[in-house]
Design a protein around this motif. Sequence first.
Motif, PDB file in Angstrom:
ATOM      1  N   LEU A   1       0.838  -1.189  -0.074  1.00  0.00           N
ATOM      2  CA  LEU A   1       0.120   0.052   0.092  1.00  0.00           C
ATOM      3  C   LEU A   1       0.685   1.074   0.174  1.00  0.00           C
ATOM      4  CD1 LEU A   1      -3.028   1.386   0.533  1.00  0.00           C
ATOM      5  CD2 LEU A   1      -2.180   1.178   2.787  1.00  0.00           C
ATOM      6  N   THR A   2       0.762   2.141  -0.934  1.00  0.00           N
ATOM      7  CA  THR A   2       1.284   3.559  -0.882  1.00  0.00           C
ATOM      8  C   THR A   2       0.254   4.562  -0.486  1.00  0.00           C
ATOM      9  OG1 THR A   2       2.678   2.736  -2.592  1.00  0.00           O
ATOM     10  CG2 THR A   2       2.630   5.082  -2.191  1.00  0.00           C
ATOM     11  N   VAL A   3       0.688   5.206   0.715  1.00  0.00           N
ATOM     12  CA  VAL A   3      -0.234   6.300   1.104  1.00  0.00           C
ATOM     13  C   VAL A   3       0.515   7.806   0.826  1.00  0.00           C
ATOM     14  CG1 VAL A   3      -1.375   5.114   2.888  1.00  0.00           C
ATOM     15  CG2 VAL A   3       0.579   6.042   3.178  1.00  0.00           C
ATOM     16  N   PHE A   4      -0.185   8.476   0.667  1.00  0.00           N
ATOM     17  CA  PHE A   4       0.220  10.087   0.084  1.00  0.00           C
ATOM     18  C   PHE A   4      -0.360  11.289   0.849  1.00  0.00           C
ATOM     19  CE2 PHE A   4      -0.080   7.051  -3.522  1.00  0.00           C
ATOM     20  CZ  PHE A   4       1.091   7.266  -4.282  1.00  0.00           C
ATOM     21  N   THR A   5       0.495  12.307   1.012  1.00  0.00           N
ATOM     22  CA  THR A   5       0.011  13.156   1.965  1.00  0.00           C
ATOM     23  C   THR A   5      -0.844  14.388   1.377  1.00  0.00           C
ATOM     24  OG1 THR A   5       1.970  14.369   1.493  1.00  0.00           O
ATOM     25  CG2 THR A   5       2.439  13.193   3.462  1.00  0.00           C
ATOM     26  N   ASN A   6      -1.082  14.105   0.025  1.00  0.00           N
ATOM     27  CA  ASN A   6      -1.860  14.979  -0.713  1.00  0.00           C
ATOM     28  C   ASN A   6      -2.896  14.204  -1.359  1.00  0.00           C
ATOM     29  OD1 ASN A   6      -0.558  17.323   0.087  1.00  0.00           O
ATOM     30  ND2 ASN A   6       0.765  17.331  -1.626  1.00  0.00           N
ATOM     31  N   ASP A   7      -4.033  14.880  -2.105  1.00  0.00           N
ATOM     32  CA  ASP A   7      -5.138  14.098  -2.846  1.00  0.00           C
ATOM     33  C   ASP A   7      -4.219  13.911  -4.153  1.00  0.00           C
ATOM     34  OD1 ASP A   7      -6.850  14.600  -0.865  1.00  0.00           O
ATOM     35  OD2 ASP A   7      -7.973  16.402  -2.267  1.00  0.00           O
ATOM     36  N   ASN A   8      -5.018  12.942  -5.006  1.00  0.00           N
ATOM     37  CA  ASN A   8      -4.417  12.409  -6.282  1.00  0.00           C
ATOM     38  C   ASN A   8      -3.384  11.959  -6.235  1.00  0.00           C
ATOM     39  OD1 ASN A   8      -7.179  12.943  -7.387  1.00  0.00           O
ATOM     40  ND2 ASN A   8      -6.370  15.213  -7.059  1.00  0.00           N
ATOM     41  N   TYR A   9      -2.727  11.180  -5.272  1.00  0.00           N
ATOM     42  CA  TYR A   9      -1.675  10.284  -5.106  1.00  0.00           C
ATOM     43  C   TYR A   9      -0.200  11.212  -5.290  1.00  0.00           C
ATOM     44  CZ  TYR A   9      -5.454   7.438  -6.372  1.00  0.00           C
ATOM     45  OH  TYR A   9      -6.524   6.753  -6.583  1.00  0.00           O
ATOM     46  N   LYS A  10      -0.367  12.457  -4.648  1.00  0.00           N
ATOM     47  CA  LYS A  10       0.679  13.458  -4.800  1.00  0.00           C
ATOM     48  C   LYS A  10       1.221  13.668  -3.324  1.00  0.00           C
ATOM     49  CE  LYS A  10      -0.871  15.459  -8.912  1.00  0.00           C
ATOM     50  NZ  LYS A  10      -1.399  16.436  -9.772  1.00  0.00           N
ATOM     51  N   GLY A  11       2.508  14.420  -3.415  1.00  0.00           N
ATOM     52  CA  GLY A  11       3.172  14.658  -1.944  1.00  0.00           C
ATOM     53  C   GLY A  11       3.970  13.666  -1.520  1.00  0.00           C
ATOM     54  N   VAL A  12       4.197  13.436  -0.243  1.00  0.00           N
ATOM     55  CA  VAL A  12       5.130  12.779   0.391  1.00  0.00           C
ATOM     56  C   VAL A  12       4.459  11.415   0.342  1.00  0.00           C
ATOM     57  CG1 VAL A  12       6.419  11.704   2.156  1.00  0.00           C
ATOM     58  CG2 VAL A  12       6.386  14.337   1.736  1.00  0.00           C
ATOM     59  N   ALA A  13       5.063  10.283  -0.396  1.00  0.00           N
ATOM     60  CA  ALA A  13       4.621   9.103  -0.349  1.00  0.00           C
ATOM     61  C   ALA A  13       5.363   7.992   0.809  1.00  0.00           C
ATOM     62  CB  ALA A  13       4.791   8.364  -1.672  1.00  0.00           C
ATOM     63  N   PHE A  14       4.365   7.276   1.021  1.00  0.00           N
ATOM     64  CA  PHE A  14       5.071   6.161   2.275  1.00  0.00           C
ATOM     65  C   PHE A  14       4.540   4.877   2.003  1.00  0.00           C
ATOM     66  CE2 PHE A  14       4.625   3.924   6.375  1.00  0.00           C
ATOM     67  CZ  PHE A  14       5.954   4.137   6.853  1.00  0.00           C
ATOM     68  N   SER A  15       5.166   3.596   1.764  1.00  0.00           N
ATOM     69  CA  SER A  15       4.790   2.372   1.508  1.00  0.00           C
ATOM     70  C   SER A  15       4.724   1.600   2.752  1.00  0.00           C
ATOM     71  CB  SER A  15       6.076   1.751   0.501  1.00  0.00           C
ATOM     72  OG  SER A  15       5.360   0.450   0.158  1.00  0.00           O
ATOM     73  N   ILE A  16       3.477   0.798   2.674  1.00  0.00           N
ATOM     74  CA  ILE A  16       3.181  -0.078   3.757  1.00  0.00           C
ATOM     75  C   ILE A  16       3.210  -1.432   3.024  1.00  0.00           C
ATOM     76  CG2 ILE A  16       1.438  -0.770   5.744  1.00  0.00           C
ATOM     77  CD1 ILE A  16       0.570   2.285   5.671  1.00  0.00           C
ATOM     78  N   PRO A  17       4.015  -2.268   3.631  1.00  0.00           N
ATOM     79  CA  PRO A  17       4.150  -3.641   2.942  1.00  0.00           C
ATOM     80  C   PRO A  17       2.782  -4.618   3.064  1.00  0.00           C
ATOM     81  CG  PRO A  17       5.881  -3.423   4.478  1.00  0.00           C
ATOM     82  CD  PRO A  17       4.843  -2.171   4.558  1.00  0.00           C
ATOM     83  N   ALA A  18       2.703  -5.518   2.170  1.00  0.00           N
ATOM     84  CA  ALA A  18       1.546  -6.433   2.373  1.00  0.00           C
ATOM     85  C   ALA A  18       1.329  -7.281   3.712  1.00  0.00           C
ATOM     86  CB  ALA A  18       1.534  -7.384   1.218  1.00  0.00           C
ATOM     87  N   HIS A  19       0.363  -7.516   4.207  1.00  0.00           N
ATOM     88  CA  HIS A  19       0.181  -8.122   5.407  1.00  0.00           C
ATOM     89  C   HIS A  19       1.056  -7.486   6.439  1.00  0.00           C
ATOM     90  CE1 HIS A  19      -2.416 -11.037   2.897  1.00  0.00           C
ATOM     91  NE2 HIS A  19      -1.280 -11.183   2.321  1.00  0.00           N
ATOM     92  N   SER A  20       0.936  -6.230   6.623  1.00  0.00           N
ATOM     93  CA  SER A  20       1.571  -5.735   7.706  1.00  0.00           C
ATOM     94  C   SER A  20       0.659  -4.552   8.607  1.00  0.00           C
ATOM     95  CB  SER A  20       2.543  -5.007   7.506  1.00  0.00           C
ATOM     96  OG  SER A  20       2.568  -3.785   6.428  1.00  0.00           O
ATOM     97  N   THR A  21       0.999  -4.335   9.631  1.00  0.00           N
ATOM     98  CA  THR A  21       0.388  -3.226  10.569  1.00  0.00           C
ATOM     99  C   THR A  21       1.392  -2.409  10.869  1.00  0.00           C
ATOM    100  OG1 THR A  21      -1.002  -5.005  11.293  1.00  0.00           O
ATOM    101  CG2 THR A  21      -1.026  -2.798  12.488  1.00  0.00           C
ATOM    102  N   ILE A  22       0.929  -0.891  10.913  1.00  0.00           N
ATOM    103  CA  ILE A  22       2.030   0.218  11.462  1.00  0.00           C
ATOM    104  C   ILE A  22       0.866   0.735  12.645  1.00  0.00           C
ATOM    105  CG2 ILE A  22       2.654   2.461  11.186  1.00  0.00           C
ATOM    106  CD1 ILE A  22       4.025   0.181   9.442  1.00  0.00           C
ATOM    107  N   TYR A  23       1.392   0.521  13.866  1.00  0.00           N
ATOM    108  CA  TYR A  23       0.550   0.772  15.030  1.00  0.00           C
ATOM    109  C   TYR A  23       0.815   2.172  15.524  1.00  0.00           C
ATOM    110  CZ  TYR A  23      -0.222  -4.170  15.614  1.00  0.00           C
ATOM    111  OH  TYR A  23      -0.498  -5.488  15.455  1.00  0.00           O
ATOM    112  N   ASP A  24       1.764   2.879  15.178  1.00  0.00           N
ATOM    113  CA  ASP A  24       1.858   4.265  15.648  1.00  0.00           C
ATOM    114  C   ASP A  24       2.747   5.101  14.444  1.00  0.00           C
ATOM    115  OD1 ASP A  24       2.139   6.763  16.586  1.00  0.00           O
ATOM    116  OD2 ASP A  24       3.428   5.991  18.255  1.00  0.00           O
ATOM    117  N   LEU A  25       1.652   5.697  13.548  1.00  0.00           N
ATOM    118  CA  LEU A  25       2.157   6.602  12.397  1.00  0.00           C
ATOM    119  C   LEU A  25       3.084   7.632  12.866  1.00  0.00           C
ATOM    120  CD1 LEU A  25      -0.765   6.288  10.143  1.00  0.00           C
ATOM    121  CD2 LEU A  25       1.527   5.308   9.746  1.00  0.00           C
ATOM    122  N   GLY A  26       2.620   8.339  14.177  1.00  0.00           N
ATOM    123  CA  GLY A  26       3.780   9.136  14.777  1.00  0.00           C
ATOM    124  C   GLY A  26       5.046   8.826  14.786  1.00  0.00           C
TER     125      GLY A  26
END
Length: 128
Positions: free
Chosen positions: A89-114
Amino acid sequence: MDMHLRRTLQTALLGGVLVAAGIATEAPAQAAAVCPSNAVCFYQNSNLGGSMFKMPGSAVQRFSAYRYYNGANANDSASSVRNNTSRALTVFTNDNYKGVAFSIPAHSTIYDLGYWSLNDCFSSAKLG
């Protein structure tokens, strides 16, 4: 020792062991929403706490168009995320897949994005 007394002592001893081990035998006051398999779920609070927003399909251009189960707007408000899919999964800080991108691997959990200074800043996402 008679059988009734033995069972009473065993039950009391087992209860004491469970409490000492920190194992709750009662349901929590508010259970966290469960993210289904093959889904991506964002949570308002860290540790998969608070309300949940399940990503519809494989992409979201604007989180502002979606709401958590409690009615709060999903834009710039996720503090934890679970990716229960077989794709990154790739998440973005702006609409329409723009801004800073962060990748989250398959079958994983990020418990604290901070931890990555990414708390409350996602505005779009897509599965790779």
